[in-house]
Write a protein that holds these residues in place. Structure first.
Motif, PDB file in Angstrom:
ATOM      1  N   MET A   1      -1.613   2.305   3.187  1.00 30.57           N
ATOM      2  CA  MET A   1      -2.294   1.023   3.285  1.00 30.57           C
ATOM      3  C   MET A   1      -3.185   0.820   2.064  1.00 30.57           C
ATOM      4  O   MET A   1      -3.956   1.707   1.698  1.00 30.57           O
ATOM      5  CB  MET A   1      -3.157   0.966   4.557  1.00 30.57           C
ATOM      6  CG  MET A   1      -3.946  -0.313   4.710  1.00 30.57           C
ATOM      7  SD  MET A   1      -4.948  -0.362   6.206  1.00 30.57           S
ATOM      8  CE  MET A   1      -3.668  -0.459   7.452  1.00 30.57           C
ATOM      9  N   LYS A   2      -3.037  -0.327   1.453  1.00 29.25           N
ATOM     10  CA  LYS A   2      -3.882  -0.646   0.318  1.00 29.25           C
ATOM     11  C   LYS A   2      -5.245  -1.093   0.809  1.00 29.25           C
ATOM     12  O   LYS A   2      -5.352  -1.963   1.676  1.00 29.25           O
ATOM     13  CB  LYS A   2      -3.238  -1.756  -0.514  1.00 29.25           C
ATOM     14  CG  LYS A   2      -4.037  -2.129  -1.756  1.00 29.25           C
ATOM     15  CD  LYS A   2      -3.359  -3.230  -2.547  1.00 29.25           C
ATOM     16  CE  LYS A   2      -4.184  -3.604  -3.775  1.00 29.25           C
ATOM     17  NZ  LYS A   2      -3.549  -4.707  -4.547  1.00 29.25           N
ATOM     18  N   LEU A   3      -6.286  -0.496   0.267  1.00 29.34           N
ATOM     19  CA  LEU A   3      -7.650  -0.815   0.674  1.00 29.34           C
ATOM     20  C   LEU A   3      -8.272  -1.802  -0.301  1.00 29.34           C
ATOM     21  O   LEU A   3      -8.396  -1.527  -1.500  1.00 29.34           O
ATOM     22  CB  LEU A   3      -8.496   0.463   0.740  1.00 29.34           C
ATOM     23  CG  LEU A   3      -8.074   1.465   1.818  1.00 29.34           C
ATOM     24  CD1 LEU A   3      -8.884   2.752   1.717  1.00 29.34           C
ATOM     25  CD2 LEU A   3      -8.226   0.858   3.212  1.00 29.34           C
ATOM     26  N   ASP A   4      -8.644  -2.955   0.229  1.00 27.57           N
ATOM     27  CA  ASP A   4      -9.302  -3.978  -0.573  1.00 27.57           C
ATOM     28  C   ASP A   4     -10.079  -4.908   0.351  1.00 27.57           C
ATOM     29  O   ASP A   4     -10.261  -4.605   1.542  1.00 27.57           O
ATOM     30  CB  ASP A   4      -8.297  -4.748  -1.431  1.00 27.57           C
ATOM     31  CG  ASP A   4      -7.176  -5.388  -0.605  1.00 27.57           C
ATOM     32  OD1 ASP A   4      -7.402  -5.712   0.578  1.00 27.57           O
ATOM     33  OD2 ASP A   4      -6.060  -5.558  -1.132  1.00 27.57           O
ATOM     34  N   GLN A  29     -14.235   0.381  -2.047  1.00 31.63           N
ATOM     35  CA  GLN A  29     -12.904  -0.175  -2.284  1.00 31.63           C
ATOM     36  C   GLN A  29     -12.824  -1.660  -1.929  1.00 31.63           C
ATOM     37  O   GLN A  29     -11.762  -2.263  -2.018  1.00 31.63           O
ATOM     38  CB  GLN A  29     -11.867   0.591  -1.453  1.00 31.63           C
ATOM     39  CG  GLN A  29     -11.765   2.061  -1.766  1.00 31.63           C
ATOM     40  CD  GLN A  29     -11.258   2.317  -3.168  1.00 31.63           C
ATOM     41  OE1 GLN A  29     -10.284   1.713  -3.598  1.00 31.63           O
ATOM     42  NE2 GLN A  29     -11.931   3.198  -3.891  1.00 31.63           N
ATOM     43  N   LEU A 237      -9.712   8.707   2.907  1.00 27.73           N
ATOM     44  CA  LEU A 237      -9.105   7.615   2.147  1.00 27.73           C
ATOM     45  C   LEU A 237      -7.695   7.973   1.685  1.00 27.73           C
ATOM     46  O   LEU A 237      -6.808   7.106   1.638  1.00 27.73           O
ATOM     47  CB  LEU A 237      -9.980   7.247   0.941  1.00 27.73           C
ATOM     48  CG  LEU A 237     -10.944   6.066   1.191  1.00 27.73           C
ATOM     49  CD1 LEU A 237     -11.941   6.386   2.300  1.00 27.73           C
ATOM     50  CD2 LEU A 237     -11.682   5.675  -0.081  1.00 27.73           C
ATOM     51  N   GLY A 241      -4.420   5.839   2.729  1.00 28.16           N
ATOM     52  CA  GLY A 241      -3.608   5.246   1.678  1.00 28.16           C
ATOM     53  C   GLY A 241      -2.192   5.767   1.598  1.00 28.16           C
ATOM     54  O   GLY A 241      -1.319   5.108   1.012  1.00 28.16           O
ATOM     55  N   HIS A 242      -1.931   6.927   2.172  1.00 27.56           N
ATOM     56  CA  HIS A 242      -0.598   7.537   2.081  1.00 27.56           C
ATOM     57  C   HIS A 242       0.214   7.134   3.307  1.00 27.56           C
ATOM     58  O   HIS A 242       0.085   7.708   4.384  1.00 27.56           O
ATOM     59  CB  HIS A 242      -0.721   9.061   2.006  1.00 27.56           C
ATOM     60  CG  HIS A 242       0.497   9.744   1.468  1.00 27.56           C
ATOM     61  ND1 HIS A 242       1.765   9.501   1.963  1.00 27.56           N
ATOM     62  CD2 HIS A 242       0.649  10.646   0.475  1.00 27.56           C
ATOM     63  CE1 HIS A 242       2.632  10.240   1.305  1.00 27.56           C
ATOM     64  NE2 HIS A 242       1.987  10.945   0.386  1.00 27.56           N
ATOM     65  N   ASP A 243       1.103   6.180   3.125  1.00 25.62           N
ATOM     66  CA  ASP A 243       1.796   5.572   4.260  1.00 25.62           C
ATOM     67  C   ASP A 243       2.819   6.474   4.935  1.00 25.62           C
ATOM     68  O   ASP A 243       3.306   6.148   6.024  1.00 25.62           O
ATOM     69  CB  ASP A 243       2.490   4.278   3.812  1.00 25.62           C
ATOM     70  CG  ASP A 243       1.507   3.184   3.446  1.00 25.62           C
ATOM     71  OD1 ASP A 243       0.360   3.256   3.916  1.00 25.62           O
ATOM     72  OD2 ASP A 243       1.889   2.267   2.693  1.00 25.62           O
TER      73      ASP A 243
END
Length: 261
Positions: A1-4, A29, A237, A241-243
């Protein structure tokens, strides 16, 4: 998942220690963060600093958790990330003796139930309430991913020491339910992973005398120091981030294997 900035997160126990470090890392982030904690003064301060929202939540209380998620979602929208860091520890032998009289001291069962209620049931309660919301949300990527849950167990789940029956039972439960919960949610696009921290620089650890802290640090194979909360956050994190990491647990302990005491 991209964190923004399009992502929101809930961090339980987020006013101090591992939870605070994770809340800070997520906010860095751009993530919108809600902090669940009992400490209102500290929680409000951290949330204000991060531009987040504080929710005074007791994870052992059903209505408190429901209200916390409602407040967090009203401010930030549906959370896509849940990091469970809320927990307590005790050190009581299964059966003890009075040092002076030798009399048998029964285990205070209310203490055992409190640890299980916060560490294990509280973690599951927050997972269940988070998932109720996630199932109403649309997937956010091509894989159909809706959200990510990170739980906190402990190396005690595998290396429980003297006096840690309640704590070990609670953390072993968190570890043990990782796979079945991930399987429950596999068709819903929700990943579940668990971190097993070793000996970390948390408020509880810092309350010990310095010689005790140094002795614990010396027991770590390498590096010979206590873990830093920021290192826990870094691992959290990474797992978010690692799907392709799902239903997994990660020991993060400098290689330590805890002895009986």
């Amino acid at each position: 998942m991209k964190l923004d900035s399009t992502v929101s997160a809930v961090v339980t126990g987020g006013a101090s220690g591992l939870g605070e470090a994770t809340a800070r890392a997520l906010a860095a982030q751009g993530v919108k963060v809600a902090i669940f904690d009992m400490n209102a003064e500290r929680g409000e301060a951290v949330a204000a600093e991060l531009g987040g929202v504080f929710c005074q939540v007791n994870v052992a209380d059903e209505q408190s958790v429901i209200d916390g998620f409602a407040k967090a979602r009203a401010a930030n929208g549906q959370e896509r990330v849940l990091v469970n860091c809320a927990g307590i520890a005790t050190a009581i032998k299964t059966v003890g003796r009075d040092r002076e009289t030798g009399a048998v001291k029964p285990y205070p069962m209310d203490s055992f139930e409190k640890v299980i209620g916060i560490n294990l049931i509280g973690t599951f309660r927050c997972i269940a309430k988070c998932v109720e919301g996630l199932l109403t949300a649309d997937p956010i990527d091509a894989d159909g991913q809706r959200g990510v849950i990170i739980n906190t167990a402990s190396v005690a789940a595998q290396d429980g020491q003297i006096g840690q029956a309640a704590y070990t039972a609670s953390k072993a439960g968190v570890l043990g339910m990782t796979l079945p919960i991930a399987r429950d949610l596999m068709n819903e696009g929700i990943r579940v992973n668990t971190i097993l921290p070793g000996i970390f620089e948390t408020p509880m650890m810092k309350s010990l005398p310095e010689p005790a802290q140094l002795a614990l640090a010396a027991a770590v194979p390498f590096p010979k120091r206590l873990g830093k909360p920021e290192e826990y956050a870094q691992t959290a994190l990474f797992l978010i981030g690692h799907d392709y990491i799902n239903a997994e647990h990660v020991r993060m302990d400098g290689g330590i294997r805890m002895g009986p005491k």
